[in-house]
Design an enzyme around this catalytic site. Sequence first.
Site, PDB file in Angstrom:
ATOM      1  N   GLU A   1      12.105   4.077  -5.161  1.00 36.59           N
ATOM      2  CA  GLU A   1      10.952   3.295  -5.424  1.00 36.59           C
ATOM      3  C   GLU A   1      11.188   2.919  -6.814  1.00 36.59           C
ATOM      4  O   GLU A   1      11.306   3.638  -7.754  1.00 36.59           O
ATOM      5  CB  GLU A   1       9.555   3.884  -5.040  1.00 36.59           C
ATOM      6  CG  GLU A   1       8.406   3.321  -5.899  1.00 36.59           C
ATOM      7  CD  GLU A   1       7.908   2.097  -5.300  1.00 36.59           C
ATOM      8  OE1 GLU A   1       7.804   0.986  -6.386  1.00 36.59           O
ATOM      9  OE2 GLU A   1       8.023   1.580  -3.935  1.00 36.59           O
ATOM     10  N   GLN A   2      10.899   1.412  -7.085  1.00 38.59           N
ATOM     11  CA  GLN A   2      11.192   1.082  -8.352  1.00 38.59           C
ATOM     12  C   GLN A   2       9.980   1.574  -9.495  1.00 38.59           C
ATOM     13  O   GLN A   2      10.158   1.484 -10.741  1.00 38.59           O
ATOM     14  CB  GLN A   2      11.540  -0.470  -8.474  1.00 38.59           C
ATOM     15  CG  GLN A   2      10.321  -1.460  -7.970  1.00 38.59           C
ATOM     16  CD  GLN A   2      10.489  -2.743  -8.252  1.00 38.59           C
ATOM     17  OE1 GLN A   2      11.783  -3.299  -8.491  1.00 38.59           O
ATOM     18  NE2 GLN A   2       9.537  -3.539  -7.842  1.00 38.59           N
TER      19      GLN A   2
ATOM     20  N   ARG B   1      -7.123   1.003  -0.339  1.00 41.27           N
ATOM     21  CA  ARG B   1      -5.511   1.128  -0.027  1.00 41.27           C
ATOM     22  C   ARG B   1      -5.104   2.346  -0.335  1.00 41.27           C
ATOM     23  O   ARG B   1      -3.998   3.003   0.007  1.00 41.27           O
ATOM     24  CB  ARG B   1      -5.157  -0.159  -0.644  1.00 41.27           C
ATOM     25  CG  ARG B   1      -4.799  -1.308   0.240  1.00 41.27           C
ATOM     26  CD  ARG B   1      -3.892  -2.278  -1.028  1.00 41.27           C
ATOM     27  NE  ARG B   1      -2.513  -2.495  -0.123  1.00 41.27           N
ATOM     28  CZ  ARG B   1      -2.443  -3.221   1.081  1.00 41.27           C
ATOM     29  NH1 ARG B   1      -3.432  -4.028   1.307  1.00 41.27           N
ATOM     30  NH2 ARG B   1      -1.117  -3.408   1.218  1.00 41.27           N
TER      31      ARG B   1
ATOM     32  N   TYR C   1     -16.764  -5.145   3.067  1.00 46.73           N
ATOM     33  CA  TYR C   1     -17.062  -4.228   3.719  1.00 46.73           C
ATOM     34  C   TYR C   1     -16.957  -2.845   2.792  1.00 46.73           C
ATOM     35  O   TYR C   1     -16.467  -2.974   1.879  1.00 46.73           O
ATOM     36  CB  TYR C   1     -15.924  -4.049   4.819  1.00 46.73           C
ATOM     37  CG  TYR C   1     -14.579  -4.064   4.848  1.00 46.73           C
ATOM     38  CD1 TYR C   1     -13.759  -3.008   4.128  1.00 46.73           C
ATOM     39  CD2 TYR C   1     -13.738  -5.390   4.607  1.00 46.73           C
ATOM     40  CE1 TYR C   1     -12.477  -2.958   3.908  1.00 46.73           C
ATOM     41  CE2 TYR C   1     -12.337  -5.285   4.561  1.00 46.73           C
ATOM     42  CZ  TYR C   1     -11.825  -4.185   4.104  1.00 46.73           C
ATOM     43  OH  TYR C   1     -10.532  -4.068   3.849  1.00 46.73           O
TER      44      TYR C   1
ATOM     45  N   ASP D   1       6.897  -6.278   5.391  1.00 44.87           N
ATOM     46  CA  ASP D   1       6.916  -7.450   4.638  1.00 44.87           C
ATOM     47  C   ASP D   1       8.228  -8.121   4.331  1.00 44.87           C
ATOM     48  O   ASP D   1       8.160  -9.096   4.163  1.00 44.87           O
ATOM     49  CB  ASP D   1       5.897  -7.525   3.464  1.00 44.87           C
ATOM     50  CG  ASP D   1       4.462  -7.427   3.869  1.00 44.87           C
ATOM     51  OD1 ASP D   1       4.074  -7.764   4.920  1.00 44.87           O
ATOM     52  OD2 ASP D   1       3.453  -7.394   3.025  1.00 44.87           O
TER      53      ASP D   1
END
Length: 380
Positions: free
Chosen positions: A39-40, A113, A217, A296
Site C-alpha cells: 500500500e502506498q 467507510r 442515512y 475499481d
Amino acid sequence: MGGETMVRPLSVAIVGAGMGGLATAAALRRVGINVTVYEQASRFARIGAGIQIGCNAMKVLRALGLEARMREHSFYPRSWNNRDWKSGDIKFDMIFGESAEEKFGAPYLLAHRGDLHAALASAVPDEFVRLNHRLVGLDETGGSVRMRFADGSSAVADAVVGADGVHSTVRDILFDAAPVKFTGRIAYRTTYPAALLGEKIDDCTKWWGEDRHIVIYYVKADRSEVYLVTSQPEPDFRIESWSAKGDVRDLRASFEGFYPQVTQVLAACPDVHKWAIMDRDALDRWADGKVTLLGDACHPMTPYMAQGAAMAIEDAAVLSRCLEAVDRDGIADAFRRFEATRKERTIRVQETSRANIWLKERTDTSWVYGYDAWSVPLAA
C-alpha cells in the site's frame, strides 16, 4: 519419511490495501495462499464517508468472519426510501430489514467507510501488510513477477493482483487504458454527529431532484452519526480527491427549496468534502499473464447504486475460488476464469449505476442482492 515433497503454497502480492485489496488478502488466506499487501499510503486514514453494504457483499464478509463485527458497528435500516425532492412523495421504498435478510440471505447494513475498512484490516494480520510501498514497475520473469517500488525496494511473488483503485498503477503498466472521464458532476459528502440535528430523520433516503440528488442515512447502530452524499452538475470542478474540502454554504445553496428534512440536515452540517465524479469504460481484459486487476482498477463504478466496494468484495471471493488448489502453472488460466466469471455482472452493474435510475421506481433488485460470490458457477 515418505517420498512426498512439501508443495510451497502460492504467493500472491496484492497492490492496494483498500476494500478490495484487504478482502482479497483475507479470502486468499482462507484457502491457504500466502499473501502480502503493498500500500502506498503511510497509514490508514478514517475519511468521513458512509458506505452501504449490500446483502451480496455481506455474504462475502460473513465467510471472512466479519458479520458480527459489522452488525455491531453498522446501522440496520428498515428501507432505502426514494422520495421526491420537493413534495417528499415516495417514489419507491425498497424494504430491507428482516424481510430482505430472509429473502437475500444476509443483512443490508449502512456503515462508516472507516469501520468497514477496519473490519477488513482485522482479517489480515499486520505482518502481511507493507505500508509506504508505491509501485513503479512490474516484470514477469522466470515464472514469477517482480515488483519495483518508489523507495528502491523490490519484491517477488508468484502472481500479482492490482487492487489499486480507479487510478490503478498496475492497470497503467499493463494496458493502454481509456482515459478517465469527468462526468461534469460533483459530490459533496460528510459524516457528522447526529446530535447536531436536534431530531430524528428517516433511516435512509435518496431525495431525487430534477438534475441533482442527495442521499442521507445513519451509519451507526445507535443513530449517533449521520452521512450525506450528493450528486449535482458542476462541469468545471475536476479535483478527484477524498480529502478536498467544499464550502458548506455552496452545498446548502444548491439544495435550496428541497424538502424540509434535507434543509434541516444541511443546516446542521458543520463541514463537507467535495469531489469530482469520474467514470471509465470497462476494460477489454483484466489480466496479463500472472497479473490481474480487480475492483475499481478494472471496473470502476459511479456511486449511484452503492455497489462499487461490493463488486470488489465479490471479486475477492470469486478470485479465491479460482486460485484455490491451483499450481504455479495454472495462475494465468485461473485469472482468465476469474474475469470470465465476473465480467458480465460487473458490466451490468456499471451500466445500471451510470444510468442513475436505480430504485427511482419499483425495481427488481434480486439480481444484485441475491448474488452469492461463494456459490455462483465459475466459468469453464
